[in-house]
Motif scaffolding. Structure first.
Motif, PDB file in Angstrom:
ATOM      1  N   ILE A 251     -69.069 -29.748  25.776  1.00 27.43           N
ATOM      2  CA  ILE A 251     -69.424 -31.167  25.626  1.00 27.43           C
ATOM      3  C   ILE A 251     -70.329 -31.612  26.776  1.00 27.43           C
ATOM      4  CG2 ILE A 251     -68.477 -33.496  25.823  1.00 27.43           C
ATOM      5  CD1 ILE A 251     -66.012 -32.427  24.280  1.00 27.43           C
ATOM      6  N   LEU A 252     -70.045 -31.072  27.955  1.00 28.48           N
ATOM      7  CA  LEU A 252     -70.789 -31.493  29.144  1.00 28.48           C
ATOM      8  C   LEU A 252     -72.049 -30.658  29.381  1.00 28.48           C
ATOM      9  CD1 LEU A 252     -67.868 -32.115  31.674  1.00 28.48           C
ATOM     10  CD2 LEU A 252     -69.081 -33.792  30.250  1.00 28.48           C
ATOM     11  N   SER A 253     -71.991 -29.392  29.009  1.00 24.41           N
ATOM     12  CA  SER A 253     -73.153 -28.557  29.348  1.00 24.41           C
ATOM     13  C   SER A 253     -73.425 -27.443  28.346  1.00 24.41           C
ATOM     14  CB  SER A 253     -72.996 -27.988  30.763  1.00 24.41           C
ATOM     15  OG  SER A 253     -71.745 -27.377  30.903  1.00 24.41           O
ATOM     16  N   GLY A 254     -73.021 -27.650  27.100  1.00 26.53           N
ATOM     17  CA  GLY A 254     -73.329 -26.656  26.064  1.00 26.53           C
ATOM     18  C   GLY A 254     -74.824 -26.583  25.820  1.00 26.53           C
ATOM     19  N   GLY A 255     -75.440 -27.738  25.848  1.00 26.31           N
ATOM     20  CA  GLY A 255     -76.903 -27.792  25.718  1.00 26.31           C
ATOM     21  C   GLY A 255     -77.421 -27.692  24.296  1.00 26.31           C
ATOM     22  N   GLU A 256     -78.718 -28.001  24.170  1.00 25.69           N
ATOM     23  CA  GLU A 256     -79.454 -27.861  22.913  1.00 25.69           C
ATOM     24  C   GLU A 256     -78.957 -28.748  21.776  1.00 25.69           C
ATOM     25  OE1 GLU A 256     -79.943 -23.685  22.138  1.00 25.69           O
ATOM     26  OE2 GLU A 256     -81.172 -23.499  23.919  1.00 25.69           O
ATOM     27  N   ASP A 257     -78.248 -29.825  22.126  1.00 31.36           N
ATOM     28  CA  ASP A 257     -77.843 -30.772  21.082  1.00 31.36           C
ATOM     29  C   ASP A 257     -79.008 -31.671  20.677  1.00 31.36           C
ATOM     30  OD1 ASP A 257     -75.075 -30.139  20.664  1.00 31.36           O
ATOM     31  OD2 ASP A 257     -74.667 -30.954  22.655  1.00 31.36           O
ATOM     32  N   PHE A 258     -79.974 -31.840  21.576  1.00 35.50           N
ATOM     33  CA  PHE A 258     -81.139 -32.692  21.327  1.00 35.50           C
ATOM     34  C   PHE A 258     -80.771 -34.114  20.922  1.00 35.50           C
ATOM     35  CE2 PHE A 258     -82.629 -28.286  20.846  1.00 35.50           C
ATOM     36  CZ  PHE A 258     -83.369 -28.261  22.014  1.00 35.50           C
ATOM     37  N   GLU A 259     -79.691 -34.589  21.551  1.00 31.37           N
ATOM     38  CA  GLU A 259     -79.325 -36.000  21.440  1.00 31.37           C
ATOM     39  C   GLU A 259     -80.019 -36.756  22.571  1.00 31.37           C
ATOM     40  OE1 GLU A 259     -77.804 -37.256  19.019  1.00 31.37           O
ATOM     41  OE2 GLU A 259     -76.988 -35.483  18.021  1.00 31.37           O
ATOM     42  N   LEU A 260     -79.763 -38.046  22.661  1.00 30.40           N
ATOM     43  CA  LEU A 260     -80.326 -38.841  23.753  1.00 30.40           C
ATOM     44  C   LEU A 260     -79.207 -39.394  24.627  1.00 30.40           C
ATOM     45  CD1 LEU A 260     -83.040 -40.875  21.807  1.00 30.40           C
ATOM     46  CD2 LEU A 260     -83.402 -38.884  23.291  1.00 30.40           C
ATOM     47  N   LEU A 261     -79.448 -39.353  25.920  1.00 36.78           N
ATOM     48  CA  LEU A 261     -78.567 -40.008  26.876  1.00 36.78           C
ATOM     49  C   LEU A 261     -79.367 -41.178  27.428  1.00 36.78           C
ATOM     50  CD1 LEU A 261     -75.829 -39.657  28.484  1.00 36.78           C
ATOM     51  CD2 LEU A 261     -77.241 -38.626  30.274  1.00 36.78           C
ATOM     52  N   GLY A 262     -78.753 -42.360  27.479  1.00 37.24           N
ATOM     53  CA  GLY A 262     -79.526 -43.510  27.940  1.00 37.24           C
ATOM     54  C   GLY A 262     -78.694 -44.523  28.699  1.00 37.24           C
ATOM     55  N   THR A 263     -79.390 -45.476  29.278  1.00 38.61           N
ATOM     56  CA  THR A 263     -78.704 -46.614  29.889  1.00 38.61           C
ATOM     57  C   THR A 263     -79.450 -47.887  29.506  1.00 38.61           C
ATOM     58  OG1 THR A 263     -79.821 -47.115  31.999  1.00 38.61           O
ATOM     59  CG2 THR A 263     -78.449 -45.121  31.935  1.00 38.61           C
ATOM     60  N   VAL A 264     -78.692 -48.967  29.350  1.00 37.67           N
ATOM     61  CA  VAL A 264     -79.298 -50.241  28.945  1.00 37.67           C
ATOM     62  C   VAL A 264     -78.452 -51.379  29.532  1.00 37.67           C
ATOM     63  CG1 VAL A 264     -77.986 -50.463  26.792  1.00 37.67           C
ATOM     64  CG2 VAL A 264     -80.309 -51.411  26.929  1.00 37.67           C
ATOM     65  N   SER A 265     -79.089 -52.527  29.739  1.00 31.18           N
ATOM     66  CA  SER A 265     -78.341 -53.656  30.304  1.00 31.18           C
ATOM     67  C   SER A 265     -77.249 -54.098  29.333  1.00 31.18           C
ATOM     68  CB  SER A 265     -79.288 -54.829  30.575  1.00 31.18           C
ATOM     69  OG  SER A 265     -79.761 -55.330  29.343  1.00 31.18           O
ATOM     70  N   GLU A 266     -76.221 -54.691  29.867  1.00 34.21           N
ATOM     71  CA  GLU A 266     -75.105 -55.152  29.024  1.00 34.21           C
ATOM     72  C   GLU A 266     -75.580 -56.151  27.976  1.00 34.21           C
ATOM     73  OE1 GLU A 266     -70.727 -56.240  30.078  1.00 34.21           O
ATOM     74  OE2 GLU A 266     -71.763 -55.700  31.954  1.00 34.21           O
ATOM     75  N   LYS A 267     -76.550 -57.000  28.379  1.00 33.16           N
ATOM     76  CA  LYS A 267     -77.010 -58.036  27.431  1.00 33.16           C
ATOM     77  C   LYS A 267     -77.744 -57.425  26.231  1.00 33.16           C
ATOM     78  CE  LYS A 267     -81.572 -59.397  29.355  1.00 33.16           C
ATOM     79  NZ  LYS A 267     -82.374 -58.623  28.425  1.00 33.16           N
ATOM     80  N   ASP A 268     -78.331 -56.237  26.413  1.00 31.66           N
ATOM     81  CA  ASP A 268     -79.058 -55.607  25.305  1.00 31.66           C
ATOM     82  C   ASP A 268     -78.226 -54.592  24.523  1.00 31.66           C
ATOM     83  OD1 ASP A 268     -81.393 -57.037  25.548  1.00 31.66           O
ATOM     84  OD2 ASP A 268     -82.361 -55.583  26.874  1.00 31.66           O
ATOM     85  N   TRP A 269     -76.987 -54.414  24.938  1.00 31.36           N
ATOM     86  CA  TRP A 269     -76.155 -53.398  24.294  1.00 31.36           C
ATOM     87  C   TRP A 269     -75.976 -53.653  22.797  1.00 31.36           C
ATOM     88  CZ3 TRP A 269     -74.942 -48.760  23.807  1.00 31.36           C
ATOM     89  CH2 TRP A 269     -73.778 -48.338  23.158  1.00 31.36           C
ATOM     90  N   SER A 270     -75.822 -54.924  22.438  1.00 32.91           N
ATOM     91  CA  SER A 270     -75.624 -55.226  21.014  1.00 32.91           C
ATOM     92  C   SER A 270     -76.875 -54.878  20.210  1.00 32.91           C
ATOM     93  CB  SER A 270     -75.248 -56.696  20.824  1.00 32.91           C
ATOM     94  OG  SER A 270     -76.308 -57.513  21.287  1.00 32.91           O
ATOM     95  N   LYS A 271     -78.053 -55.018  20.829  1.00 34.16           N
ATOM     96  CA  LYS A 271     -79.292 -54.650  20.125  1.00 34.16           C
ATOM     97  C   LYS A 271     -79.348 -53.138  19.893  1.00 34.16           C
ATOM     98  CE  LYS A 271     -81.939 -58.466  22.075  1.00 34.16           C
ATOM     99  NZ  LYS A 271     -82.725 -58.772  23.272  1.00 34.16           N
ATOM    100  N   VAL A 272     -78.905 -52.382  20.890  1.00 33.49           N
ATOM    101  CA  VAL A 272     -78.867 -50.920  20.735  1.00 33.49           C
ATOM    102  C   VAL A 272     -77.933 -50.557  19.577  1.00 33.49           C
ATOM    103  CG1 VAL A 272     -78.180 -48.743  21.830  1.00 33.49           C
ATOM    104  CG2 VAL A 272     -79.431 -50.468  23.151  1.00 33.49           C
ATOM    105  N   GLN A 273     -76.805 -51.260  19.529  1.00 37.63           N
ATOM    106  CA  GLN A 273     -75.844 -50.977  18.443  1.00 37.63           C
ATOM    107  C   GLN A 273     -76.448 -51.317  17.078  1.00 37.63           C
ATOM    108  OE1 GLN A 273     -72.610 -53.258  20.370  1.00 37.63           O
ATOM    109  NE2 GLN A 273     -71.320 -51.467  19.961  1.00 37.63           N
TER     110      GLN A 273
END
Lengths: 323, 323
Positions: A251-273
């Motif tokens: 889960i932490l370092s298997g690799g090659e999942d080609f997903e995205l890891l990101g960060t966003v402000s709390e106020k924009d979290w609902s938009k990401v959802q």
């Protein structure tokens, strides 16, 4: 192999991108893009290193090679446009297999309306597939690793560790189509990332090595600390069931999942959802960003109530809390 | 080899191109180019196919790999801007050799003010160097193979067959520094081609396989016939002296000279000569363009008073004159 006739056979019969001026058939390709920024990246896969004929068909090799590149474009928030393919072809690969490899790439390029605009095919001892991709992004809206701020929510798309588990299933003969598909035909999060351009700021990184590595890249580049909660990291239940001794590592370092890891402000979290919902993407909050006292940028992980430092390789070690 | 520390060691400390927004250090590079067209191409070299440690030092491998790519940019009339490097590295290559390889590329990229903006380094059985280059050209001024017209003068830069002869010198232990240098460190005709942008029309093709091949590419793409005069094709006297049985073949199809083959209207010929003078480039007229009766586009070559058809491989065969 006759390079010329093979190249003829894989040449596109038409182009889709209106910004293209000259495709295949000259010394180089030519395009024009005055309204957007241009994003480019190269990624290489080698037989017996990244894949083998035992683990993937030629079609999968092509599909996965382009998918890995598209994941880089997604991590920049850009829309795919073109690709160049450099192939090193050994004797063991025939023309039908190479056509299948191109068909794998074409399946994805059709999906994203990309054009194949050039390449090079040479002979060698082992198959190497090197793809250069080009994407477009609204000016000044490319997404970087260095934009995370204290207070941000850390999120991951999809489920992590699937690709590594899928490879294990293939190698050990366990028929788990979902996981095997996640290894052979990963889903770059292109549509999700494109829609994020409505946000003023979002930090994105492509999960190619595993979130242990990628979270550290964000922490270092942004000079912030990431505090992750292991219990929240998304994974497929079957990975834990099939590989109880391995899944936590993968889960932490298997690799090659080609997903995205990101960060966003709390106020924009609902938009990401909301964007995740629109694009059928699973997005999970897995931690928060905090200030880094010494600006070094570290990743902390809470697991079973204990907080450790998570390094790039996925190993955790306890450290005295800094004050 | 630790990919991370190696990448750190070859990373540029600054960038020169003002159009670059993001270089190395994220998922992809980003640039913006609103005033010019963008030219891109990829070219791959494989150990024991295109070079070996016997024929080239690591420095030469890097230099020649980038030179070959720059020749493609020159053939489009474009100015070099960026490059991406994908390396497949076998066990037999150590970090010092790889640094030398990068130094070879850097020598050329310094000369043309290019920036290294990304790449990928993976392990494999044999060294493969795949470079993607990016150039800029004034809008609508990219030079193609399909613009030759009846009445044009056909010209070639430099001397042909040198690179093949140089390789032979290296393989047979003949110390001919000029020819050996032409194999290891070819001179892409970048400055000459850039200055040709003052011309309304010029046809250009990169001489990578030999003018037999490249003249046919122009003839086919432009649907015209090229009539070449063998006695006028420029070559180095030492090639004929050292390899009397081979030089005629090598002049036509020795390959890898990375010169330019072009056509231009008679009225602009003096301008081409002037630009050649300004850029210290030898340019030689070697034939003329005529209409192709059936639009197929053929290459004829007069040699010893006899006219033959020259095919892509450099073989000539007599043909009844069409009426």
């Amino acid at each position: 192999m006759d390079e010329f006739s093979f190249i003829k056979s894989i040449q596109p019969t038409g182009y889709r991108q209106s910004s293209l001026i000259k495709g295949i058939n000259d010394d180089a390709a030519v395009f024009r893009q005055t309204s957007q920024d241009i994003v480019t990246s190269v990624d290489t896969m080698v037989e017996e290193v990244h894949f083998s004929k035992k683990t993937m068909t030629p079609y999968h090799v092509g599909y996965r090679a382009l998918a890995a590149n598209l994941s880089d474009l997604a991590a920049m928030g850009s829309t795919p446009a073109f690709y160049l393919v450099s192939l090193v072809v050994p004797k063991g690969w025939n023309k039908e297999e190479l056509s299948e490899l191109y068909r794998g790439m074409q399946e994805l390029s059709d999906k994203y309306q990309m054009d194949l605009i050039g390449g090079d095919t040479v002979s060698g001892k082992e198959l190497c597939v090197s793809i250069t991709v080009f994407g477009y992004v609204i000016k000044r809206m490319a997404r970087y690793r260095n934009s995370a701020l204290a207070g941000d929510i850390v999120f991951a798309t999809g489920t992590l560790g699937d690709a590594r588990a899928g490879l294990e299933c293939i190698l050990t003969g366990q028929d788990e189509p979902f996981l095997m598909g996640r290894h052979r035909m990963p889903s770059p999060r292109v549509h999700f990332a494109e829609k994020l351009t409505v946000l003023e700021r979002v930090t994105l990184n492509d999960v190619s090595d595993g979130i242990a590595n990628e979270s550290n890249e964000i922490a270092e580049a942004s000079a912030v600390d990431l505090h992750l909660d292991f219990e929240k990291v998304p994974y497929s239940p079957s990975v834990a069931t099939l590989f109880p001794d391995k899944y936590e590592e993968w889960i932490l370092s298997g690799g090659e999942d080609f997903e995205l890891l990101g960060t966003v402000s709390e106020k924009d979290w609902s938009k990401v959802q909301e964007i995740a919902k629109q694009t059928n993407t699973v997005v999970t909050p897995i931690g928060v960003v905090k200030e880094s006292v010494d600006q070094e940028g570290r990743v902390y992980m809470v697991k079973n109530g204990e907080k450790s430092i998570l390094n790039k390789s996925g190993y955790t070690h306890l450290q005295e809390e800094r004050d």
